[in-house]
Design a protein around this motif. Structure first.
Motif, PDB file in Angstrom:
ATOM      1  N   GLN A  73       0.995  -1.157  -0.003  1.00  0.00           N
ATOM      2  CA  GLN A  73       0.138   0.162  -0.082  1.00  0.00           C
ATOM      3  C   GLN A  73       0.822   1.082  -0.067  1.00  0.00           C
ATOM      4  N   TRP A  74       1.492   1.475  -1.249  1.00  0.00           N
ATOM      5  CA  TRP A  74       2.712   2.508  -1.231  1.00  0.00           C
ATOM      6  C   TRP A  74       1.887   3.873  -1.004  1.00  0.00           C
ATOM      7  N   TRP A  75       0.702   4.088  -1.356  1.00  0.00           N
ATOM      8  CA  TRP A  75       0.111   5.348  -1.025  1.00  0.00           C
ATOM      9  C   TRP A  75      -0.173   5.834   0.195  1.00  0.00           C
ATOM     10  N   THR A  76       0.143   4.781   1.268  1.00  0.00           N
ATOM     11  CA  THR A  76       0.253   5.241   2.638  1.00  0.00           C
ATOM     12  C   THR A  76       1.255   6.009   3.173  1.00  0.00           C
ATOM     13  N   LEU A  77       2.297   6.022   2.379  1.00  0.00           N
ATOM     14  CA  LEU A  77       3.425   6.897   2.593  1.00  0.00           C
ATOM     15  C   LEU A  77       3.176   8.380   2.539  1.00  0.00           C
ATOM     16  N   PHE A  78       2.065   8.705   1.769  1.00  0.00           N
ATOM     17  CA  PHE A  78       1.620  10.296   2.024  1.00  0.00           C
ATOM     18  C   PHE A  78       1.007  10.504   3.132  1.00  0.00           C
ATOM     19  N   GLN A  79       0.751   9.524   4.012  1.00  0.00           N
ATOM     20  CA  GLN A  79       0.127   9.744   5.486  1.00  0.00           C
ATOM     21  C   GLN A  79      -1.243  10.664   5.329  1.00  0.00           C
ATOM     22  N   SER A  80      -2.033  10.184   4.500  1.00  0.00           N
ATOM     23  CA  SER A  80      -3.344  10.866   4.274  1.00  0.00           C
ATOM     24  C   SER A  80      -4.498   9.815   4.693  1.00  0.00           C
ATOM     25  N   PRO A  81      -4.792   9.939   5.960  1.00  0.00           N
ATOM     26  CA  PRO A  81      -6.029   8.899   6.273  1.00  0.00           C
ATOM     27  C   PRO A  81      -7.297   8.941   5.200  1.00  0.00           C
ATOM     28  N   PHE A 285      -9.056  17.274  -0.048  1.00  0.00           N
ATOM     29  CA  PHE A 285      -7.487  17.223  -0.100  1.00  0.00           C
ATOM     30  C   PHE A 285      -6.863  18.595  -0.044  1.00  0.00           C
ATOM     31  N   THR A 286      -5.750  18.961   0.654  1.00  0.00           N
ATOM     32  CA  THR A 286      -5.101  19.964   0.420  1.00  0.00           C
ATOM     33  C   THR A 286      -3.590  19.649   0.520  1.00  0.00           C
ATOM     34  N   LEU A 287      -2.773  20.253   0.042  1.00  0.00           N
ATOM     35  CA  LEU A 287      -1.198  20.166  -0.167  1.00  0.00           C
ATOM     36  C   LEU A 287      -0.723  20.009   1.264  1.00  0.00           C
ATOM     37  N   ASP A 288      -1.327  20.350   2.344  1.00  0.00           N
ATOM     38  CA  ASP A 288      -0.730  20.355   3.754  1.00  0.00           C
ATOM     39  C   ASP A 288      -1.243  18.916   4.220  1.00  0.00           C
ATOM     40  N   SER A 289      -2.285  18.611   3.775  1.00  0.00           N
ATOM     41  CA  SER A 289      -2.872  17.214   4.296  1.00  0.00           C
ATOM     42  C   SER A 289      -2.049  16.006   3.679  1.00  0.00           C
ATOM     43  N   LEU A 290      -1.237  16.295   2.778  1.00  0.00           N
ATOM     44  CA  LEU A 290      -0.319  15.203   2.049  1.00  0.00           C
ATOM     45  C   LEU A 290       1.088  15.442   2.306  1.00  0.00           C
ATOM     46  N   GLN A 291       1.683  14.312   2.957  1.00  0.00           N
ATOM     47  CA  GLN A 291       3.032  14.716   3.190  1.00  0.00           C
ATOM     48  C   GLN A 291       4.064  14.026   2.060  1.00  0.00           C
ATOM     49  N   LEU A 292       4.867  14.700   1.583  1.00  0.00           N
ATOM     50  CA  LEU A 292       5.787  14.256   0.618  1.00  0.00           C
ATOM     51  C   LEU A 292       6.695  13.215   1.176  1.00  0.00           C
ATOM     52  N   PRO A 293       6.852  11.975   0.643  1.00  0.00           N
ATOM     53  CA  PRO A 293       7.703  10.737   1.170  1.00  0.00           C
ATOM     54  C   PRO A 293       9.199  11.288   1.043  1.00  0.00           C
ATOM     55  N   GLN A 294      10.036  11.348   2.131  1.00  0.00           N
ATOM     56  CA  GLN A 294      11.537  11.747   1.853  1.00  0.00           C
ATOM     57  C   GLN A 294      12.201  10.614   1.559  1.00  0.00           C
ATOM     58  N   ASP A 295      12.191   9.281   1.700  1.00  0.00           N
ATOM     59  CA  ASP A 295      12.858   8.206   1.196  1.00  0.00           C
ATOM     60  C   ASP A 295      12.132   7.324   0.169  1.00  0.00           C
ATOM     61  N   LEU A 296      12.747   7.384  -1.127  1.00  0.00           N
ATOM     62  CA  LEU A 296      12.326   6.924  -2.244  1.00  0.00           C
ATOM     63  C   LEU A 296      12.969   5.533  -2.651  1.00  0.00           C
ATOM     64  N   PRO A 297      12.439   4.642  -3.077  1.00  0.00           N
ATOM     65  CA  PRO A 297      12.783   3.306  -3.470  1.00  0.00           C
ATOM     66  C   PRO A 297      13.595   3.612  -5.050  1.00  0.00           C
ATOM     67  N   LEU A 298      14.601   2.881  -5.324  1.00  0.00           N
ATOM     68  CA  LEU A 298      15.145   3.026  -6.619  1.00  0.00           C
ATOM     69  C   LEU A 298      15.580   1.501  -6.928  1.00  0.00           C
TER      70      LEU A 298
END
Length: 496
Positions: A73-81, A285-298
């Motif tokens: 569930q990769w979308w949970t990394l944006f931390q928006s319930p 949804f607002t930009l402040d309600s979504l957290q940008l993931p800092q660690d990204l897979p490669l």
């Protein structure tokens, strides 16, 4: 006694079929998966290990981690319930996802149906008739009546041993097609979840742009009020008032387009969640309600081909095409068909299984194509060409996947730079506009200079909002390009 003969006959057919099947070979090429890409990087200069960005308004820095796996569930990394709940509903209610599930079920059942050809085909029939025979002909019953009843009950067994593996190759092909459908389902899930997150990001961006535009309208309205007052005492010309009114109305005119786009995004979110556009999805949804993931897979290219649903689907289609070559080859070889019948025939129902009414037969037929005008030969060549075509399509899919990841990495690097530049520009424009307002209030600058500073500040605000949204969207694109982590979900479908 009759039943005993039938079971002996049935057991003989099963034993013979099993022995022939086990001793048979499967003609045609055996499938081997293509080797993964040998390259270790997606870009000529090497994949970046980190993307720096200025702290504060430009957001946190993002870092690539080659050891990081993608959560199911990769979308949970944006931390928006709210986003998590909406996607959970969509996975259950979206009709495209449901259709893909049924397509997989159809493919699985098709495999099971084909596997039934491994076993003898047994059928039963009962044929009651009343008939008349000419007097000059001997009747087939002992009474020699010309009109009589005849009831025949028969059990038929037919079995074609898979001598050359034609059925095994056909099953192999269908299993591969079911695998392709399974990865089509995963691709559908990935597209659905990516579209939902992107729609949420776009909604958040539009809300921020509408808010910034409304703030600018409020600010411009205040400037217009002050300008009109100054015009009343002769400090500002009518041209200055008209210029300010034009700027204000231009800004107001941009609001309907933004609100239209926001409404369309809300419609899109509702439909993706399996609802009609008139149904409220609840989440906002607002930009402040979504957290940008800092660690990204490669993921390295060699692993990418294992993770991308489209690449795995192309691999399965290549496998199916390979097996069809064996099917076409086997069709050109001799085959054996074993048949057996057991039954009873009588003119009286109560003596149907009595003494002297039973009959049986067992036989085998060997068939081989001798002349067909080249039909089977050319069908085999067509299957071989289809196999080569699928191989090139697989190669094309892999190259497109590598390009997709490379493009996303370039975009993320550019996003970080654009975000930092937009943040600096916004702070500078805001400071310039604040200074201009103070200077205008004391008469140090003209109305034109103030309006120019105002327009610059407004555009810088919008650019920053769009740069921030682009960073979110390209982060979503990276998770999608790397396969979305379907292999870490507990509900992954498994083909037969």
């Amino acid at each position: 006694m009759a039943k005993h003969r039938f079971f002996k006959l049935h057991r003989l057919a099963l034993v013979l079929g099993t022995a022939l099947a086990l001793g048979a070979c499967a003609v045609g090429p055996d499938y081997h998966r293509p080797a993964p890409p040998a390259t270790q990087s997606y870009m000529q200069e090497g994949a970046p290990s980190a993307m720096a960005s200025t702290p504060g308004a430009s957001g946190p820095a993002q870092h690539f981690n080659t050891d990081m796996d993608i959560p199911g569930q990769w979308w949970t990394l944006f931390q928006s319930p709210s986003l998590n709940g909406l996607i959970d509903d969509a996975l259950k209610q979206n009709p495209d996802a449901a259709a893909a599930q049924q397509a997989l079920r159809q493919a699985v059942e098709t495999v099971r149906a084909q596997r039934g050809q491994y076993f003898p085909q047994i059928s039963a029939s009962i044929d009651p008739t009343r008939q008349k025979t000419g007097q000059v002909l001997a009747s087939g019953i002992s009474s020699n009546d010309t009109i009589y009843n005849l009831t025949t009950v028969q059990l038929s067994i037919s079995y074609m041993p898979d001598l050359w593996g034609a059925n095994r190759r056909q099953v192999e092909s269908l299993v591969a097609q079911a695998d392709a459908q399974r990865f089509q389902l995963e691709a559908t899930y990935l597209t659905l979840t990516s579209n939902l997150v992107n729609a949420a990001v776009q909604e958040a961006s539009l809300r921020a742009q509408i808010a910034a535009t409304q703030d600018m309208i409020d600010s411009q309205s205040k400037i217009l009020d002050a300008t009109q007052k100054q015009s009343g005492v002769g400090d500002v010309s009518d041209a200055g008032v008209a210029a300010q009114e034009a700027i204000l109305e231009q800004t107001r005119a941009s609001l309907p387009a933004l609100r239209k786009q926001l409404a369309q995004q809300r419609d899109l979110l509702a439909v993706l969640a399996g609802r009609t556009p008139d149904q409220d999805i609840g989440a906002h949804f607002t930009l402040d309600s979504l957290q940008l993931p800092q660690d990204l897979p490669l993921t390295l290219p060699a692993r990418l081909v294992e993770q991308r649903p489209d690449v795995r689907m192309a691999d399965a289609q290549l496998h199916a095409a390979c097996a069809q070559v064996g099917v076409a080859f086997a069709a050109r070889l001799p085959n054996i068909n074993i048949t057996a019948n057991w039954g009873s025939a009588t003119d009286q129902m109560h003596t149907l299984f009595g003494a002297g009414t039973g009959f049986w037969n067992i036989g085998a037929a060997v068939t081989a194509p001798l002349f067909d005008g080249g039909t089977l030969k050319h069908k085999q060549r067509a299957a071989e060409a289809a196999y080569k075509q699928a191989a090139e399509q697989y190669r094309s899919t892999v190259l497109a996947a590598l390009q997709n990841v490379a493009d996303t990495l370039h975009a993320l690097q550019a996003d970080a730079d654009a975000m930092a530049a937009s943040a600096r520009a916004e702070r500078a424009a805001a400071r310039s506009f604040d200074i201009a307002r103070k200077q205008y209030a004391v008469g140090d600058i003209s109305m034109v200079a103030l309006l120019n500073a105002q327009v610059t500040s407004r555009q810088a605000q919008l650019n920053l909002i769009q740069a921030r949204a682009a960073r979110y969207a390209d982060t979503v694109a990276l998770f999608q390009a790397l396969g979305g982590g379907w292999w870490n979900r507990h509900d992954v479908a498994v083909a037969p």
